[in-house]
Design a protein around this motif. Sequence first.
Motif, PDB file in Angstrom:
ATOM      1  N   ARG A   1      -5.358  67.363  88.407  1.00  0.00           N
ATOM      2  CA  ARG A   1      -4.354  68.330  87.947  1.00  0.00           C
ATOM      3  C   ARG A   1      -3.648  69.110  89.041  1.00  0.00           C
ATOM      4  N   ASP A   2      -2.440  69.406  88.770  1.00  0.00           N
ATOM      5  CA  ASP A   2      -1.568  70.276  89.835  1.00  0.00           C
ATOM      6  C   ASP A   2      -2.131  71.628  89.671  1.00  0.00           C
ATOM      7  N   GLU A   3      -2.034  72.273  90.774  1.00  0.00           N
ATOM      8  CA  GLU A   3      -2.304  73.787  90.997  1.00  0.00           C
ATOM      9  C   GLU A   3      -0.950  74.340  91.007  1.00  0.00           C
ATOM     10  N   LEU A   4      -0.754  75.874  90.693  1.00  0.00           N
ATOM     11  CA  LEU A   4       0.655  76.446  90.833  1.00  0.00           C
ATOM     12  C   LEU A   4       0.427  77.193  92.224  1.00  0.00           C
ATOM     13  N   ILE A   5       1.546  77.030  93.062  1.00  0.00           N
ATOM     14  CA  ILE A   5       1.631  77.766  94.252  1.00  0.00           C
ATOM     15  C   ILE A   5       2.983  78.482  94.228  1.00  0.00           C
ATOM     16  N   VAL A   6       2.721  79.854  94.469  1.00  0.00           N
ATOM     17  CA  VAL A   6       3.792  80.955  94.264  1.00  0.00           C
ATOM     18  C   VAL A   6       3.914  81.556  95.749  1.00  0.00           C
TER      19      VAL A   6
ATOM     20  N   VAL B   1      -0.672  73.999  84.528  1.00  0.00           N
ATOM     21  CA  VAL B   1      -0.066  75.244  85.182  1.00  0.00           C
ATOM     22  C   VAL B   1       1.462  75.048  84.989  1.00  0.00           C
ATOM     23  N   ARG B   2       1.985  74.123  84.625  1.00  0.00           N
ATOM     24  CA  ARG B   2       3.410  73.999  84.345  1.00  0.00           C
ATOM     25  C   ARG B   2       3.768  74.646  83.044  1.00  0.00           C
ATOM     26  N   SER B   3       2.800  75.070  82.324  1.00  0.00           N
ATOM     27  CA  SER B   3       3.055  75.827  81.068  1.00  0.00           C
ATOM     28  C   SER B   3       3.286  77.234  81.163  1.00  0.00           C
TER      29      SER B   3
END
Length: 300
Positions: free
Chosen positions: A138-143, A79-81
């Motif tokens: 793996r990381d998740e994306l938090i918005v 998700v960092r991409s």
Amino acid sequence: MGPRGVHGAVGVLCALCAAVVAGCGSAGTGGLESAGPTSPAVGPVRLWPGLPPATNPPIDYGESDIQRVPGIRVTGDGVRSVDAVEVVRAEVRAHPDARSGADGLYEETARAVEACVREPGACPVMRPYYRDLTGDGRDELIVGIRMPEQQVAVRVYRAERGGLTRIMSTVDQVISVELAGRDLIMRVGSAGIPGYEYRTAWSWDERQGSMLPTRDEIVRTGSPGAGHSGAGSSGTGSTSAGPSGARPCSAGPSGTGPSSLVPEGAGPSSLVPGGARPPGARPSGTAPSPVPPPPPEETP
């Protein structure tokens, strides 16, 4: 050694043990003492066992939150991409008129999201955070997305099959958004119950494939007198729908507790200070009381 010698040795040992036990039990030497009678255990008792079963299935919060983000490609399932602003813009373009539900945003917020490239200083999409919330390593994306009346939309995305899937979406007047282990915790103030706040822990549910509100509670914060003095300014009778005339409704409960969301290399930071909601109201209930706009986000 004969039988008589053995019996003599045993007698000496018994005498020594008795002396030790007597010494340990004497007053002032730290011996064991009774804590008094223990209350008997009381098991759960079911009330009204003759009630018929529910005819309709319970609402599934997670079902409406799961959505593939259109047009977003993920490199190496990381998700960092991806750019958090582009992720939200893709959702706004896919649902431009959504004012409620998991995709709901204020009209002016949706316009501001579209203008993020031209006016980055006014962009309502806050900096992203990363955390392994599903336990897959793996990381998740938090918005977080700022909206009028101190409303904050919190969304979580998971990378899978070369794309991005949203696994959580909720909106509320937020005091803070925090992390504890793999739980995402939201704290929301209560205007109608002075000195208390709502806290909801969102946790990954493998069966549903989404984040679900697994713990929802009302927690006392500070002294009742201190909370009472600040509650009068919010009021519980007035409501406001915001400049657009429509308040986004949340996709599920919120409220919550410990360890602030922290990006890599940054210090603790809450998303938005302040906020309130009527007692007992869930995110899709009554509109919030007017509150002053939030101050700028602190730099980590």
